[in-house]
Design a protein around this motif. Structure first.
Motif, PDB file in Angstrom:
ATOM      1  N   LYS B 182       0.859  -1.176   0.000  1.00 46.34           N
ATOM      2  CA  LYS B 182       0.000   0.000   0.000  1.00 46.34           C
ATOM      3  C   LYS B 182       0.899   1.231   0.000  1.00 46.34           C
ATOM      4  O   LYS B 182       1.773   1.370   0.863  1.00 46.34           O
ATOM      5  N   PHE B 183       0.709   2.121  -0.988  1.00 55.83           N
ATOM      6  CA  PHE B 183       1.487   3.358  -1.071  1.00 55.83           C
ATOM      7  C   PHE B 183       0.547   4.508  -0.774  1.00 55.83           C
ATOM      8  O   PHE B 183      -0.312   4.830  -1.589  1.00 55.83           O
ATOM      9  N   ALA B 184       0.707   5.124   0.397  1.00 51.58           N
ATOM     10  CA  ALA B 184      -0.223   6.185   0.786  1.00 51.58           C
ATOM     11  C   ALA B 184       0.477   7.543   0.708  1.00 51.58           C
ATOM     12  O   ALA B 184       1.459   7.781   1.415  1.00 51.58           O
ATOM     13  N   TYR B 185      -0.047   8.425  -0.170  1.00 47.48           N
ATOM     14  CA  TYR B 185       0.440   9.810  -0.246  1.00 47.48           C
ATOM     15  C   TYR B 185      -0.414  10.587   0.738  1.00 47.48           C
ATOM     16  O   TYR B 185      -1.401  11.202   0.368  1.00 47.48           O
ATOM     17  N   GLU B 186      -0.025  10.499   2.022  1.00 49.07           N
ATOM     18  CA  GLU B 186      -0.957  10.894   3.065  1.00 49.07           C
ATOM     19  C   GLU B 186      -1.288  12.377   3.014  1.00 49.07           C
ATOM     20  O   GLU B 186      -2.429  12.767   3.253  1.00 49.07           O
ATOM     21  N   HIS B 187      -0.289  13.215   2.679  1.00 44.58           N
ATOM     22  CA  HIS B 187      -0.588  14.652   2.634  1.00 44.58           C
ATOM     23  C   HIS B 187      -1.457  15.003   1.444  1.00 44.58           C
ATOM     24  O   HIS B 187      -2.041  16.062   1.390  1.00 44.58           O
ATOM     25  N   ASP B 188      -1.494  14.120   0.462  1.00 41.87           N
ATOM     26  CA  ASP B 188      -2.191  14.449  -0.776  1.00 41.87           C
ATOM     27  C   ASP B 188      -3.479  13.650  -0.938  1.00 41.87           C
ATOM     28  O   ASP B 188      -4.118  13.737  -1.987  1.00 41.87           O
ATOM     29  N   GLY B 189      -3.796  12.833   0.046  1.00 41.23           N
ATOM     30  CA  GLY B 189      -5.049  12.094  -0.005  1.00 41.23           C
ATOM     31  C   GLY B 189      -5.149  11.084  -1.124  1.00 41.23           C
ATOM     32  O   GLY B 189      -6.214  10.899  -1.705  1.00 41.23           O
ATOM     33  N   VAL B 274       8.198  10.056 -12.959  1.00 43.84           N
ATOM     34  CA  VAL B 274       7.715  10.934 -14.030  1.00 43.84           C
ATOM     35  C   VAL B 274       8.179  12.361 -13.734  1.00 43.84           C
ATOM     36  O   VAL B 274       8.499  12.685 -12.591  1.00 43.84           O
ATOM     37  N   PRO B 275       8.191  13.219 -14.732  1.00 44.33           N
ATOM     38  CA  PRO B 275       8.580  14.616 -14.477  1.00 44.33           C
ATOM     39  C   PRO B 275       7.671  15.238 -13.428  1.00 44.33           C
ATOM     40  O   PRO B 275       6.489  14.888 -13.339  1.00 44.33           O
ATOM     41  N   PRO B 276       8.196  16.183 -12.623  1.00 42.40           N
ATOM     42  CA  PRO B 276       7.437  16.726 -11.494  1.00 42.40           C
ATOM     43  C   PRO B 276       6.060  17.260 -11.869  1.00 42.40           C
ATOM     44  O   PRO B 276       5.078  17.000 -11.155  1.00 42.40           O
ATOM     45  N   ALA B 277       5.963  17.979 -12.993  1.00 40.45           N
ATOM     46  CA  ALA B 277       4.665  18.547 -13.354  1.00 40.45           C
ATOM     47  C   ALA B 277       3.645  17.439 -13.573  1.00 40.45           C
ATOM     48  O   ALA B 277       2.512  17.485 -13.081  1.00 40.45           O
ATOM     49  N   GLN B 278       4.104  16.425 -14.281  1.00 39.36           N
ATOM     50  CA  GLN B 278       3.225  15.292 -14.559  1.00 39.36           C
ATOM     51  C   GLN B 278       2.836  14.574 -13.269  1.00 39.36           C
ATOM     52  O   GLN B 278       1.714  14.109 -13.095  1.00 39.36           O
ATOM     53  N   PHE B 279       3.804  14.497 -12.335  1.00 40.90           N
ATOM     54  CA  PHE B 279       3.540  13.867 -11.048  1.00 40.90           C
ATOM     55  C   PHE B 279       2.420  14.586 -10.315  1.00 40.90           C
ATOM     56  O   PHE B 279       1.475  13.970  -9.809  1.00 40.90           O
ATOM     57  N   ARG B 280       2.500  15.926 -10.308  1.00 37.35           N
ATOM     58  CA  ARG B 280       1.471  16.677  -9.576  1.00 37.35           C
ATOM     59  C   ARG B 280       0.112  16.561 -10.272  1.00 37.35           C
ATOM     60  O   ARG B 280      -0.935  16.464  -9.614  1.00 37.35           O
ATOM     61  N   ALA B 281       0.134  16.505 -11.583  1.00 38.33           N
ATOM     62  CA  ALA B 281      -1.126  16.305 -12.312  1.00 38.33           C
ATOM     63  C   ALA B 281      -1.729  14.951 -11.953  1.00 38.33           C
ATOM     64  O   ALA B 281      -2.938  14.816 -11.734  1.00 38.33           O
ATOM     65  N   TRP B 282      -0.852  13.942 -11.851  1.00 37.54           N
ATOM     66  CA  TRP B 282      -1.336  12.595 -11.492  1.00 37.54           C
ATOM     67  C   TRP B 282      -1.964  12.605 -10.100  1.00 37.54           C
ATOM     68  O   TRP B 282      -3.048  12.055  -9.879  1.00 37.54           O
ATOM     69  N   LEU B 283      -1.266  13.288  -9.150  1.00 32.95           N
ATOM     70  CA  LEU B 283      -1.803  13.354  -7.792  1.00 32.95           C
ATOM     71  C   LEU B 283      -3.198  13.963  -7.800  1.00 32.95           C
ATOM     72  O   LEU B 283      -4.137  13.418  -7.204  1.00 32.95           O
ATOM     73  N   ALA B 284      -3.335  15.101  -8.521  1.00 30.89           N
ATOM     74  CA  ALA B 284      -4.611  15.813  -8.521  1.00 30.89           C
ATOM     75  C   ALA B 284      -5.716  14.953  -9.129  1.00 30.89           C
ATOM     76  O   ALA B 284      -6.793  14.784  -8.542  1.00 30.89           O
ATOM     77  N   SER B 285      -5.447  14.365 -10.267  1.00 29.08           N
ATOM     78  CA  SER B 285      -6.512  13.611 -10.934  1.00 29.08           C
ATOM     79  C   SER B 285      -6.857  12.353 -10.154  1.00 29.08           C
ATOM     80  O   SER B 285      -8.013  11.934 -10.086  1.00 29.08           O
ATOM     81  N   THR B 286      -5.849  11.735  -9.520  1.00 30.98           N
ATOM     82  CA  THR B 286      -6.135  10.526  -8.767  1.00 30.98           C
ATOM     83  C   THR B 286      -6.943  10.846  -7.512  1.00 30.98           C
ATOM     84  O   THR B 286      -7.872  10.119  -7.143  1.00 30.98           O
ATOM     85  N   ARG B 287      -6.593  11.972  -6.892  1.00 34.96           N
ATOM     86  CA  ARG B 287      -7.368  12.376  -5.705  1.00 34.96           C
ATOM     87  C   ARG B 287      -8.821  12.591  -6.096  1.00 34.96           C
ATOM     88  O   ARG B 287      -9.741  12.149  -5.418  1.00 34.96           O
ATOM     89  N   HIS B 288      -8.999  13.222  -7.233  1.00 37.94           N
ATOM     90  CA  HIS B 288     -10.338  13.474  -7.732  1.00 37.94           C
ATOM     91  C   HIS B 288     -11.074  12.150  -7.972  1.00 37.94           C
ATOM     92  O   HIS B 288     -12.192  11.942  -7.523  1.00 37.94           O
ATOM     93  N   TYR B 289     -10.377  11.229  -8.615  1.00 38.57           N
ATOM     94  CA  TYR B 289     -10.970   9.917  -8.906  1.00 38.57           C
ATOM     95  C   TYR B 289     -11.359   9.203  -7.620  1.00 38.57           C
ATOM     96  O   TYR B 289     -12.462   8.681  -7.476  1.00 38.57           O
TER      97      TYR B 289
END
Ligand code: HEM
Ligand code: CU
Ligand code: CU
Lengths: 598, 298
Positions: B182-189, B274-289
């Motif tokens: 389990k990989f939890a990005y706890e600050h990013d939900g 992945v490049p940082p920008a792409q990483f942050r985009a992934w975080l945002a969209s996954t949190r949304h999902y």
């Protein structure tokens, strides 16, 4: 108190057993009954040796099944469960029930009393108890395969909490634990026996600095056993209590500390590595001088190196725990590096022993040289592993499997079988055939490199140990095929050895007392030695009394003329029975200087 | 185990376009080397004035120092280390293997020389020499110095590998369990979860320090990515922290390294850098999902 011998003209004296043998030996039991009831160190030693060799063959067959499973990716020769049982039992049988008992139960039991001129071990009945505990352990551990859940399947290190009742509830696991407690006690008793024997039962003249190096390594091994094995036994009992009485020593839920298991286990485990290595170092130190026709180079240096290795080995255990993140890395790294120094001393002394010698490549010598060549490779990769960052990279991969097999096979198999070929004539009175022995050696030697060098590459390429199969896409197939082919060679080489045993059994060639032009005391007595070993002893003035006797011109320290009171110089039955009386030993040891004082 | 498993299996592939699939870079990328690593400094810490061993020590120090500063040494079969930390380990490895090969060549040479040179030629009894104190002192002192030098470099690398960045770009709590991750990005939900062959994928930004907080839910496991030249145990009752600063974008195969029971073999995972920008985009969209579907990414 002094027992002095006249030297016979022909070199070795003949003990003439018929005349000297005390009467009660006439009714000695034989065959199965002897095997079961004997307290003779030679009989117990042979029991130990042959039992451990059977264990070795069983564990070797398991290794071959493991290698067969790994020869192809996604192979389904065995199931995951079977694979886990196989590598657990392979490792456990090899380490707990073969390598140690082979050394200190088999070789040491027979050789230590012979090398120091003692009639038996100090505590013959305790010795017998050791063997029976050991045999019980073997049967119980292997019996795990017959239980419903199968044998133990958590690796030979049985890390908690995987080995707890929650994750490994089977009876096989309990039998594994009990077996180790039993053999642990057997090892402790053997350690006590060895120490007492070496300290108190040395023949007159056999000062500590004349004790042969094999016996010296067994002395230090005995000390290490007494230091390490109680911890193993305690840990196993704690584990058992966790499993059955809810002790929660190793479970987080009950407030316990799982990583404590690793500390306890390796506190035994690393000294154990040297408990397995030192005796075999000792064997090499006996074989090389004989076939170089020289004394061991740096005798005292060897002794101090042995002591240094043993001392350091008690403070390196956490190098097995670098990746736990809870140990002080620099300390354990430095200590581990330091062990390379005394080990290096040993290597240079072995080379110094061969230097400018007259080397004859008999079978024992080939195995001893094989040991040097194979151990060095495993030792060098060990130095890499002592560096925590490198250990992070390859820990629990096949790199480590290759490393520990190179050192273990070099010591236990190469040096061990070198010792077997070397002393078999002494133990049995028969020679082994040298052609078959050489075939055994060369096949094993080639198989060794083929098996383990690919494992280094596999480990560096990321193949973890203890995995039952691997994906085809990882590119590991070819290296695994080579490794398995090497394992088959190693396995088949032992067929030559078995044939050799068979032939020597059916067609014996008598060995004589001293087939190799030996140096230490055991080559003085008959092969096999009589009950209580010696009817008379040669003067002991160095660590190689038999050589001194054959080559008086080379005696290192020239002795003053010894004046012997009439009647002592020619020992009759009286001297012989004095030796055979166990309680006469204590006082003889303390008088050990009297041989040269005159 | 008690972890709920849901499998939107194809989703991750769409979210993470992989830029490079070779798990290891053939040419070490020096442009991302950290300037704060005084790694290239030659060793001057060890000194000895014993004339007998001076030469050997000099050779060792110069040799090892050369080796430590050089990137042109062979890899000796190891991965180059796709993280900064792993690359440090790799450079140490290159140097130590060279040292081991030199020592090995000398000792193997001596053994083989004595075996071939001194094979029996007659029945004459060779000279019976017993010891040589000066020699014995030398071959105690030189190995001692060599291991001290090696230890010096080991400690330096170890400190780099174990160093924790003051402000990691992302913190991921990794929980190992029988048999998955389990990989939890706890600050990013955001949470990624997967069992055995599902190969859960950890997404990381390239070139930024990612803090891994490693725990186990049951038995001892090992977090091991071979391309990173790094592993660390996940243990019950212990929380381990380390940083991964991935040097090159790519997907790296990971696997449990410490035997943990029946399906240990299949306890696999991947790390996608992945490049940082792409990483942050992934975080945002996954949190949304995750907020819509109440489920974890596998
Ligand atoms: C014919 C020679 C041998 C072969 C081919 C062989 C093969 C193997 C293999 C492939 C493994 C790894 C299994 C895995 O991690 O999945 C293994 C493990 C092991 N072997 Fe051997 N082996 C041999 C001899 C020995 C000897 C002589 C010893 C010790 C004296 C030994 C001790 C061990 C130990 C302790 C393990 C680790 C078990 C564990 O991971 O729990 N092996 N062996
Ligand atoms: Cu160790
Ligand atoms: Cu695992």
């Amino acid at each position: 108190m002094t027992i002095l011998q006249e030297r016979t003209e022909s070199g070795l004296p003949h003990p003439e057993p018929a005349r000297h043998e005390p009467a009660h030996h006439a009714a000695r039991p034989s065959g199965f009954y002897e095997w079961v009831t004997s307290t003779d160190h030679k009989v117990i030693g042979k029991n130990y040796m042959y039992t451990s060799l059977v264990v070795f063959i069983a564990a070797g067959i398991m290794a071959l099944i493991i290698r067969a499973q790994l020869v192809q990716p996604n192979n389904t020769l065995v199931t995951f469960q079977q694979y886990n049982e196989l590598f657990t039992m392979h490792g456990s049988l090899m380490l707990y029930l073969f390598a140690g008992p082979f050394a200190f139960g088999g070789f040491a039991n027979i050789l230590v009393p012979l090398q120091i001129g003692a009639p038996d071990m100090a505590f013959p009945r305790l010795n017998a108890l050791s063997y029976w505990l050991y045999l019980s352990g073997v049967l119980i551990m292997c019996g795990g395969f017959l239980t419903v859940g199968g044998a133990a399947d958590f690796g030979w290190v049985s890390y908690a909490p995987l080995s707890g009742s929650l994750y490994s509830p089977g009876t096989g696991a309990d039998m594994w634990i009990i077996a180790i407690v039993l053999t642990g006690f057997s090892a402790i008793f053997t350690g006590v026996n060895l120490l007492t024997t070496i300290f108190y039962l040395r023949a007159p003249g056999m000062t500590m600095f004349r004790v042969p190096l094999f016996t010296w390594t067994m002395l230090i091994t005995g000390l290490l056993i007494l230091l390490a094995f109680p911890v193993l036994g305690a840990a196993m009992i704690m584990l058992f209590a966790d499993r059955h009485f809810g002790a929660h020593i190793f479970t987080v839920a009950g407030g316990g500390v799982p990583v404590l298991w690793q500390n306890l286990f390796w506190f035994w485990g690393h000294p154990e590595v040297y408990i397995l290595a030192l005796p075999f170092f000792g064997m090499v130190s006996e074989i090389l001088p004989v076939f170089s026709k020289k004394p061991i180079f740096g005798y005292k240096g060897m002794i101090f190196a042995t002591i240094a290795i043993a001392a350091l080995s008690t403070s390196v255990w956490a190098h097995h725990m670098f990746t736990t993140g809870v140990v002080l890395l620099p300390f354990f790294s430095l200590m581990s590096y330091m062990i390379a120094v005394p080990t290096g001393i040993k290597f240079f002394n072995w080379i110094g022993t061969m230097w400018r010698g007259q080397l004859s490549f008999t079978v024992p010598m080939l195995f001893a040289i094989g040991f040097l060549l194979c151990f060095l490779s495993g030792g060098l990769s060990g130095i890499l592993l002592a560096s925590p960052p490198i250990d992070f990279a390859v820990h629990d991969t096949y790199f480590v499997v290759a490393h520990f097999h190179q050192v273990l096979v070099a010591t236990v198999v190469f040096a061990g079988f070198g010792g077997f070929y070397f002393w078999y004539p002494k133990f049995t009175g028969r020679m082994l055939r040298s052609g078959l022995g050489k075939a055994h050696f060369w096949m094993l030697f080639v198989g060794f490199w083929l098996t383990y060098i690919p494992m280094y590459a596999l480990g560096l390429d990321g193949m973890p140990r203890r995995e039952a199969t691997y994906a085809a896409g990882r590119g590991w197939t070819m290296l695994n095929e080579i490794s398995s082919a090497g394992a088959v060679l190693m396995g088949l080489s032992f067929v030559f050895w078995l044939i050799n045993l068979w032939i020597s059994w059916r067609n014996p060639v008598a060995a004589g007392n001293d087939p190799w032009d030996g140096q230490s005391l055991e080559w003085y007595t008959t092969s096999p030695p009589p009950p209580h070993n010696y009817y008379k002893l040669p003067p002991i003035r160095s660590e190689r009394p038999v050589w001194d006797m054959k080559h008086p011109e080379h005696l290192k320290v020239h002795q003053p003329e010894i004046h012997v009171p009439a009647g002592v110089a020619s020992p009759g039955p009286g001297a012989a029975s004095a030796i055979s009386m166990p309680d006469a030993g204590g006082s003889r040891g303390s008088n050990s200087e009297s041989g040269e004082g005159g | 185990m008690a972890f709920p498993i849901f499998l939107p299996a194809t989703r991750i592939a769409r979210l993470v376009p992989v830029t490079a699939t070779t798990p290891e870079a053939r040419t070490p990328d020096t442009s991302v080397a950290r300037p704060d690593r005084p790694f290239e400094k030659p060793a001057s810490a060890v000194s000895t004035r014993s004339p007998a061993s001076r030469l050997a020590v000099l050779v060792t120090i110069v040799g090892t120092a050369l080796v430590m500063t050089s990137c042109t040494l062979p890899a000796w079969g190891a991965k180059h280390g796709a993280t900064l930390q792993g690359h440090d380990t790799f450079k140490l490895w290159q140097g130590l293997v060279l040292a081991a090969i030199i020592v090995g060549a000398i000792v193997y040479g001596l053994i083989l020389w004595s075996v071939f040179r001194y094979r029996r030629k007659s029945d004459a009894i060779p000279r019976q020499f017993h010891e040589h104190t000066a020699l014995e002192v030398i071959w105690t002192a030189i190995p001692l110095l060599i291991v001290l030098v090696v230890f010096f470099f080991t400690v330096k690398t170890e400190n780099n590998v174990d160093a924790l960045a003051p402000h990691p770009a992302v913190t991921i709590k990794v929980t190992a369990f029988q048999w998955g991750w389990k990989f939890a990005y706890e600050h990013d939900g955001v949470t990624v979860l997967g069992e055995t062959l599902q190969n859960p994928e950890m997404v990381l930004p390239v070139g930024e320090a990612a803090r891994i907080v490693l725990v186990s839910a049951d038995v001892v496991h090992g977090f091991y990515v071979d391309a990173f030249d790094f592993s660390r145990y996940a243990q019950p009752g212990v929380t381990n922290r380390f940083d991964l600063t991935v040097r090159h974008a790519g997907v790296y195969q990971g696997q449990c390294s410490d035997f943990c029971g029946l399906y240990h073999t299949e306890m696999l995972f991947r790390v996608a850098a992945v490049p940082p920008a792409q990483f942050r985009a992934w975080l945002a969209s996954t949190r949304h999902y995750e907020s819509i579907h109440h489920t974890y990414i596998t």
